[in-house]
Design an enzyme around this catalytic site. Structure first.
Site, short mmCIF file in Angstrom:
data_model
loop_
_atom_site.label_atom_id
_atom_site.label_comp_id
_atom_site.label_asym_id
_atom_site.label_seq_id
_atom_site.Cartn_x
_atom_site.Cartn_y
_atom_site.Cartn_z
N PRO A 180 23.70 15.15 28.65
CA PRO A 180 24.77 16.09 28.96
C PRO A 180 25.96 15.47 29.68
O PRO A 180 25.81 14.64 30.57
CB PRO A 180 24.08 17.13 29.86
CG PRO A 180 22.83 16.49 30.34
CD PRO A 180 22.42 15.52 29.28
N ASN A 181 27.12 15.91 29.23
CA ASN A 181 28.43 15.55 29.81
C ASN A 181 28.87 14.12 29.53
O ASN A 181 29.98 13.74 29.90
CB ASN A 181 28.46 15.83 31.33
CG ASN A 181 28.22 17.29 31.62
OD1 ASN A 181 28.86 18.15 31.01
ND2 ASN A 181 27.28 17.61 32.49
N ARG B 172 35.94 12.06 32.44
CA ARG B 172 35.06 12.61 33.47
C ARG B 172 34.93 11.65 34.66
O ARG B 172 34.42 10.54 34.53
CB ARG B 172 33.67 12.78 32.83
CG ARG B 172 32.62 13.26 33.77
CD ARG B 172 31.24 13.14 33.15
NE ARG B 172 30.25 13.61 34.10
CZ ARG B 172 28.97 13.32 34.04
NH1 ARG B 172 28.50 12.59 33.06
NH2 ARG B 172 28.14 13.78 34.94
N TYR C 208 32.46 6.91 36.67
CA TYR C 208 31.89 6.55 35.37
C TYR C 208 32.77 5.62 34.52
O TYR C 208 32.40 5.27 33.41
CB TYR C 208 31.58 7.83 34.57
CG TYR C 208 30.57 8.71 35.28
CD1 TYR C 208 29.28 8.25 35.54
CD2 TYR C 208 30.91 9.99 35.72
CE1 TYR C 208 28.35 9.05 36.21
CE2 TYR C 208 29.99 10.80 36.38
CZ TYR C 208 28.71 10.32 36.62
OH TYR C 208 27.80 11.10 37.28
N ASN D 285 20.37 7.44 28.32
CA ASN D 285 21.06 7.92 29.52
C ASN D 285 20.91 9.44 29.46
O ASN D 285 21.62 10.12 28.71
CB ASN D 285 22.53 7.51 29.54
CG ASN D 285 23.19 7.93 30.85
OD1 ASN D 285 22.63 8.72 31.62
ND2 ASN D 285 24.38 7.40 31.10
N ALA E 29 22.25 14.25 33.89
CA ALA E 29 21.64 15.01 34.98
C ALA E 29 20.19 15.40 34.68
O ALA E 29 19.40 15.66 35.61
CB ALA E 29 22.48 16.24 35.29
N ASP F 122 8.00 14.18 29.60
CA ASP F 122 6.81 14.38 28.75
C ASP F 122 7.03 13.84 27.34
O ASP F 122 6.13 13.26 26.73
CB ASP F 122 6.46 15.88 28.67
CG ASP F 122 5.75 16.39 29.92
OD1 ASP F 122 5.34 15.56 30.78
OD2 ASP F 122 5.61 17.62 30.05
N GLU G 267 15.66 3.39 30.44
CA GLU G 267 16.56 4.34 31.10
C GLU G 267 17.81 3.61 31.55
O GLU G 267 17.71 2.54 32.16
CB GLU G 267 15.82 4.92 32.33
CG GLU G 267 16.69 5.75 33.23
CD GLU G 267 15.96 6.13 34.55
OE1 GLU G 267 14.93 5.51 34.89
OE2 GLU G 267 16.46 7.04 35.21
N HIS H 224 21.88 4.06 33.38
CA HIS H 224 22.91 4.86 34.05
C HIS H 224 24.13 4.00 34.27
O HIS H 224 24.00 2.81 34.63
CB HIS H 224 22.40 5.38 35.40
CG HIS H 224 21.20 6.24 35.26
ND1 HIS H 224 21.27 7.54 34.80
CD2 HIS H 224 19.89 5.98 35.45
CE1 HIS H 224 20.05 8.04 34.73
NE2 HIS H 224 19.19 7.11 35.11
N SER I 139 26.43 4.72 36.67
CA SER I 139 26.56 4.63 38.12
C SER I 139 25.23 4.16 38.71
O SER I 139 24.18 4.25 38.05
CB SER I 139 26.95 5.99 38.70
OG SER I 139 25.91 6.94 38.47
N ARG J 145 23.77 7.18 45.41
CA ARG J 145 24.46 8.46 45.33
C ARG J 145 23.71 9.55 46.10
O ARG J 145 22.88 9.25 46.95
CB ARG J 145 24.68 8.81 43.85
CG ARG J 145 25.52 7.73 43.14
CD ARG J 145 25.92 8.14 41.75
NE ARG J 145 26.77 9.31 41.76
CZ ARG J 145 27.05 10.02 40.66
NH1 ARG J 145 26.56 9.66 39.50
NH2 ARG J 145 27.84 11.07 40.74
C1 DQA Z 1 24.45 9.31 35.05
C2 DQA Z 1 24.02 9.66 36.48
C3 DQA Z 1 23.56 11.10 36.57
O1 DQA Z 1 23.20 11.41 37.91
C4 DQA Z 1 24.66 12.04 36.14
O2 DQA Z 1 24.21 13.38 36.15
C5 DQA Z 1 25.23 11.69 34.82
C6 DQA Z 1 25.48 10.28 34.51
C7 DQA Z 1 25.07 7.89 34.94
O3 DQA Z 1 25.17 7.39 33.84
O4 DQA Z 1 25.46 7.33 35.97
O5 DQA Z 1 25.57 12.55 34.01
O6 DQA Z 1 23.30 9.35 34.22
#
Ligand code: DQA
Length: 139
Positions: free
Chosen positions: A9-10, A17, A22, A70, A73, A83, A94, A96, A98, A103
């Site tokens: 998401p996002n 953003r 980011y 990624n 949230a 799961d 995984e 990210h 950031s 954080r």
């Molecule tokens: C994120 C870190 C998450 O906490 C955040 O909700 C994101 C981006 C990152 O790539 O740093 O949407 O996954």
């Protein structure tokens, strides 16, 4: 080698953003750079803002050598995605942009980390590249 890169998401908003957190690259630019840097990799890119769609894609990932995820949230909230990762044999890394450990408290916990092969956090768009390198070297 086929790699599936899933963004949650996002992350379709990258570029616009919170650029201080980011970066200024769009998701399309990050994806194009991965294709350019790793021409030997057969990438499939998928982005969704919906938890169930991410789960559907993860559990259909049988033909990929690995998944780079990624989860945005959902990293911090989704037992259902954790799961799904545990349910598949394909290794998941995984990532990210950031450094989630630098954080807010809620972002320092990842529900998916225990079921992932490993986690890469805090290197901006290079987090994805480092994950690709891992799979590349594993082959
Ligand atoms: C994120 C870190 C998450 O906490 C955040 O909700 C994101 C981006 C990152 O790539 O740093 O949407 O996954």
């Amino acid at each position: 080698m086929k790699l599936l890169v899933i963004n949650g998401p996002n992350l379709h908003m990258l570029g616009k953003r919170e650029p201080a957190v980011y970066g200024t690259q769009t998701l399309a630019e990050i994806e194009a750079e991965l294709r350019r840097k790793f021409p030997e990799v057969d990438f499939e890119f998928f982005q969704s803002n919906h938890e169930g769609a991410i789960i559907d894609r993860l559990t259909a990932a049988k033909d990929a050598a690995g998944v780079i995820l990624n989860a945005g949230a959902y990293t911090h909230t989704s037992l259902a995605i954790a799961d799904a990762i545990a349910a598949i044999e394909t290794p998941v890394v995984e990532v990210h942009l950031s450094n989630i450990f630098a954080r807010e408290a809620i972002r320092r916990e990842s529900l998916i980390a225990p079921v992932c092969r490993g986690s890469i956090s805090g290197f901006g768009a290079r987090s994805y590249e480092l994950a690709v390198r891992y799979f590349d070297e594993e082959q």
